[in-house]
Design an enzyme around this catalytic site. Structure first.
Site, mmCIF file in Angstrom:
data_model
loop_
_atom_site.group_PDB
_atom_site.id
_atom_site.type_symbol
_atom_site.label_atom_id
_atom_site.label_comp_id
_atom_site.label_asym_id
_atom_site.label_seq_id
_atom_site.Cartn_x
_atom_site.Cartn_y
_atom_site.Cartn_z
ATOM 1 N N GLY A 10 1.328 -0.855 0.069
ATOM 2 C CA GLY A 10 -0.230 0.000 -0.338
ATOM 3 C C GLY A 10 0.379 1.522 -0.011
ATOM 4 C CD GLN A 54 3.144 5.574 2.891
ATOM 5 O OE1 GLN A 54 2.323 5.397 2.172
ATOM 6 N NE2 GLN A 54 3.877 4.997 3.100
ATOM 7 C CG HIS A 62 -0.981 1.324 7.145
ATOM 8 N ND1 HIS A 62 -0.244 0.420 7.905
ATOM 9 C CD2 HIS A 62 -0.435 2.149 6.289
ATOM 10 C CE1 HIS A 62 1.249 1.427 7.732
ATOM 11 N NE2 HIS A 62 1.383 2.126 6.504
ATOM 12 C CD GLU A 63 -1.556 2.261 2.191
ATOM 13 O OE1 GLU A 63 -1.065 3.933 2.469
ATOM 14 O OE2 GLU A 63 -0.352 1.584 2.965
ATOM 15 C CG HIS A 109 -0.071 7.097 5.671
ATOM 16 N ND1 HIS A 109 0.535 7.394 5.974
ATOM 17 C CD2 HIS A 109 0.001 5.442 5.404
ATOM 18 C CE1 HIS A 109 1.688 6.092 6.546
ATOM 19 N NE2 HIS A 109 0.927 5.051 6.051
ATOM 20 C CB CYS A 113 4.567 2.165 7.403
ATOM 21 S SG CYS A 113 4.199 3.289 6.567
ATOM 22 C CG LEU A 114 6.738 1.209 1.464
ATOM 23 C CD1 LEU A 114 5.721 1.797 -0.055
ATOM 24 C CD2 LEU A 114 7.609 0.024 1.500
#
Ligand code: NI
Length: 169
Positions: free
Chosen positions: A46, A51, A134-135, A138, A92-93
């Site tokens: 994701g 991000q 999660h996304e 963000h 998470c990235l």
């Protein structure tokens, strides 16, 4: 197509609430493609616009194993219902090499606009449901470590500080 640079925790954009997208134009379509390409390149499941340094309500998700694709592009998404909270490890990235257990709904309904401008609802379960939450977090300036108990979150922040100091963040 382009691989975009992913920002890491500490960048203030990850704490901002993203702006809704009012028109699905070619720029938005291109952005969605670039975000998917960037996500696959980074081996993520994701990626949300903040991000990659853009405060816009768009995120991409694909939870299938590599080699199989089922990409989702969510524009102006929201969780409309959720049930059955379960705890599972997440990463998470924007938090390289940090994995922590987070409690989230195991089943959610997500309402979103697609790239054709249609409003859809998708039912997500398991890993996909976690990724959706999660996304979408963000897009609201929230990150997964916010769910950790105070002591645990402080530990993670300390580790990040250490890595920033040694230029490995
Ligand atoms: Ni993330």
């Amino acid at each position: 197509m382009a691989i975009l640079k992913i920002v890491k925790y500490g960048d203030p954009i990850l704490r901002q609430k993203s702006q809704p997208i009012s028109e699905i134009n070619n720029d938005v379509k291109q952005l969605a493609e670039d975000m998917l390409e960037t996500m696959y390149f980074a081996h993520g499941v994701g990626l949300a616009a903040p991000q990659i340094g853009l405060s816009l309500q768009i995120c991409v998700i694909d939870v299938l194993p590599e080699g199989k694709n089922k990409p989702y592009v969510f524009i102006n998404p929201k969780i409309v219902s959720g049930e059955n909270k379960v705890e599972q490890e997440e990463g998470c990235l924007s938090f390289p090499k940090i994995y922590e257990k987070v409690k989230r709904f195991d089943k959610v309904q997500v309402e979103y606009t697609d790239l054709k401008g249609n409003i859809n609802t998708v039912s997500a379960e398991g890993f996909f449901a976690k990724a959706c939450q999660h996304e979408i977090d963000h897009l609201n300036g929230k990150v997964f470590i916010d769910y950790l108990p105070d002591w645990k979150r402080k530990q993670v922040e300390k580790e990040i500080k250490r890595r920033k100091k040694s230029k490995t963040w």
